[in-house]
Design an enzyme around this catalytic site. Structure first.
Site: not given
Length: 158
Positions: A75-76, A113, A128
Site C-alpha cells: 500500500l506504499c 518510508m 550480510d
C-alpha cells in the site's frame, strides 16, 4: 477512533487516494546503526573484509532499496525520487556503523518510508557482508530524524 485510511468499508486493504493532494517538495532523513565487534570494524577500515567493498556496496544497496520501496511495502505509493543519498560512517565508540539516508521527491505524499527502507537495507547489507567474521552484530535504532513538506509541515526529532 478515526476512520482507518488503508481499509475500505468492508475491511479490505486499499491504497489511499492521494490524487487531491497538493504537490510539494518532500524530504525525509532517517538513521540507523549496525553494532559490531571492534575487530570487525577494523577489518572493514583496513580493507580486510572477505566480501570486499562493504561500505560502498551497502550504500548502493540502500539507494536501490529506497527506489523500490513501493515494491516492498504493501500500500506504499510508488514515488519518483529526485534524490537518494545513503551515507555510512564507521564509529569506534559504538563500535559499528552509523547509517543515514536522505530522500527527496516532488509529490503528493511523503518519503519517510523510502528513507527508512534505504537505511534498513543498507544495515542488512552490512550484516550480510560481515556475517562471516562477526555473528553477534546487531541492527537497531532505525528511525526518522526529520521530514518536510506536505500538509503536516516540517518535523525534526528532538
Amino acid at each position: 477512533m478515526s476512520k482507518l485510511t488503508h481499509l475500505d468499508e468492508h475491511g479490505r486493504a486499499r491504497m489511499v487516494d492521494v490524487s487531491g493532494k497538493e504537490t510539494t517538495a518532500r524530504i525525509a532523513r532517517a538513521s540507523g546503526l549496525l553494532i559490531c565487534k571492534a575487530e570487525t570494524l577494523a577489518a572493514v577500515r583496513e580493507g580486510r573484509a572477505p566480501k570486499g567493498a562493504v561500505v560502498l556496496t551497502a550504500e548502493l544497496a540502500g539507494i536501490m532499496a529506497g527506489k523500490r520501496t513501493a515494491d516492498l511495502i504493501p500500500l506504499c505509493h510508488p514515488l519518483p525520487l529526485t534524490k537518494a543519498v545513503v551515507t555510512i560512517e564507521m564509529d569506534d565508540a559504538l563500535p559499528g556503523f552509523r547509517v543515514t539516508a536522505e530522500v527527496r521527491t516532488q509529490g503528493v505524499t511523503g518519503v519517510e518510508m523510502e528513507a527508512l527502507t534505504a537505511v534498513s537495507v543498507a544495515c542488512l547489507t552490512l550484516f550480510d557482508m560481515l556475517k562471516a567474521i562477526d555473528r553477534e552484530m546487531e541492527i537497531g535504532c532505525i528511525r526518522i530524524e526529520a521530514k518536510s513538506g506536505g500538509k503536516s509541515g516540517d518535523w525534526t526529532r528532538s
